[in-house]
Design a protein around this motif. Sequence first.
Motif, PDB file in Angstrom:
ATOM      1  N   VAL A  52       0.957  -1.251  -0.114  1.00  0.00           N
ATOM      2  CA  VAL A  52      -0.054   0.059   0.025  1.00  0.00           C
ATOM      3  C   VAL A  52       0.930   1.321  -0.141  1.00  0.00           C
ATOM      4  N   ASP A  53       0.688   2.086  -1.217  1.00  0.00           N
ATOM      5  CA  ASP A  53       1.758   3.118  -1.512  1.00  0.00           C
ATOM      6  C   ASP A  53       3.241   2.777  -1.516  1.00  0.00           C
ATOM      7  N   THR A  77      -2.830   4.888  -2.680  1.00  0.00           N
ATOM      8  CA  THR A  77      -4.016   5.606  -2.124  1.00  0.00           C
ATOM      9  C   THR A  77      -4.241   7.014  -2.702  1.00  0.00           C
ATOM     10  N   THR A 130     -10.494  -2.110  -2.651  1.00  0.00           N
ATOM     11  CA  THR A 130     -10.366  -0.830  -2.405  1.00  0.00           C
ATOM     12  C   THR A 130     -11.761  -0.132  -2.550  1.00  0.00           C
ATOM     13  N   LEU A 170      -8.110   0.990   1.391  1.00  0.00           N
ATOM     14  CA  LEU A 170      -7.950  -0.275   1.083  1.00  0.00           C
ATOM     15  C   LEU A 170      -8.785  -0.983   2.407  1.00  0.00           C
TER      16      LEU A 170
END
Length: 226
Positions: free
Chosen positions: A46-47, A71, A120, A133
């Motif tokens: 995530v990122d 995100t 998501t 998410l």
Amino acid sequence: MSDSQANSKQPRKVFEDIFAFPPNRDTMGGTAYLIQATEGNENILVDCPAWDQTNQDFLQEQGGVRWLFLTHRGGKGRVREIQQTFGCEVLIQEQEAYLLPGIELTQFQQEFQINPQCHTIWTSGHSPGSACLYCDRHGGILFTGRHLLPNQQGEPVPLRIAKTFHWPRQIQSIQRIMDRFTPETLSYICPGANTGFLRGKRAIEQAYQRLAQLDLATHLQAKPLL
């Protein structure tokens, strides 16, 4: 270098299957997370964490990356290098996709089901394609990027800044999250920045109850932070 300094550069466990990376200068101090797969090679990043040798080695040791979910536009960091290294799919809300020319992307509009546990949710406001998410583990975890961040008291709040895309939409997105989840399905928030305000805690606990305490009408009138 002291042991504490060395450890501060290592990803740390949030839960036994989720890790948080140290703040990344390339993403203005953003915090990236790794969600380990329950089976197979389906790890979700995530990122973007800092693209240094420590993080590269760590990701390799965990079995690589199958999905890189962004995100918001500010979380993109070294996307190209991560995709080239791991051959991962880059997942992004369609309104942010133009910011990554020449990179193979998987785009979504409202929602995208990554696997049976993780999907998501488009939460426009901070940026046009800001998204969260949700992971159905540990009572429900929401990875919020910069949609919701801890304030100095460690409470999850929306923050209006000069670059906020559309503040009323951000407030509406929070309300939709509240309408969608319950105290039983949303136990934790893993924010994408300001993690120092958690004062050693790994996530924001009792997430739904704390969001329910927000006065969204008052937040709607907030002036941008300088």
